[in-house]
Design a protein around this motif. Sequence first.
Motif: not given
Length: 393
Positions: A34-38, A206-210, A369-381
């Motif tokens: 669906g909209e979820d990135v696997i 969105i796109g949290i890195v510790s 991007v795993k387990r995020m929405k498709l639109a979040d790929i653009m934000t994270i990249l």
Amino acid sequence: MNGTAKRKDLMVVNMGPHHPSMHGVLRLIVTLDGEDVIDCEPLLGYLHRGMEKIAENRTIIQYLPYVTRWDYLATMFTEAITVNGPEQLGNIQVPQRASYIRVIMLELSRIASHLLWLGPFMADIGAQTPFFYIFRERELIYDLFEAATGMRMMHNLFRIGGVAADLPYGWIDKCLDFCDYFLTGVVEYQKLITRNPIFLERVEGIGIVSGKEVINWGLSGPMLRASGIQWDLRKVENYECYGEFDWDVQWQKEGDSLARYLVRIGEMVESIKIIQQALEGIPGGPYENLEFRYFDREREPEWNDFEYRFISKKPSPTFELPKQELYVRVEAPKGELGIFLIGDQNVFPWRWKIRPPGFINLQILPQLVKRMKLADIMTILGSIDIIMGEVDR
């Protein structure tokens, strides 16, 4: 059938290499439910031009025009790293004035790079207005570059032992005027973007890195500092004359896309502080150390040699790289830009290995991007900030 058979259909989608939000020719093979990135697999190499092998078959002066094609939005940094390596190998001193000119150019280039990160990043997440705003200031920076170097993007200004030319008459005043104007522009960006509820909805969390993850992955630059690590090579290594200026390392602790945005906005303001201090305190004196041309020269050519057959042509100054190896690095806008250099008592480097920040920072994209929405790929990249010229080299 006793029960309804439920089958999960996954869809595999190509993003890029011609997608406008890929910031170059990056290709992502994305598996969607669906909209979820696997899953997400980046494919690189569409812009590979053999930059390392070219370096091993050129003298440093001959190679300098090539290096601005790595990260073509922060060209001064690629030139700086290209001359810093041989300078350290040959123990060549850079005059104080030349060092100040380098710092001014590097920080202007950092602002130009961050501006052209900000505009497309906002366009990626749906805000078109900042995309047009950033070009106003960026054009002014390129006007300054054109006045000082003759070219707007590919400058070819840095030389071993200094810079190619001194600053022209009136340039310092023009640059000070730009600094005052740009600070008002940054306030305008912050009013327009920072508290915008739609923007915050798209980037916050969105796109949290510790902090532990960024160190384990070897990330650098704003990616590192947005996760709570106060590490900036300008403070750590004190190269050029950064130790003489008063400025602060910009950092955030949240580690998300918003934190990376705030770090870059803060860095632009700090760059202006550095430029203003450098312009006001720039010393007199030479802009190039001409003595290095007499160090470690090749043997004097015989009368029958190549140079004498074409004596009317003035050869570019060359010197032998000592038989040593060296890793040298600078704090580029995207992170740690480094070169591993091996000299072999020859005018050509025996080995020239580039450590591009974008390539290292891009490693973590599939995990983010795993387990995020498709639109979040653009934000994270977009928040990672890559340029494919340096990723593929």
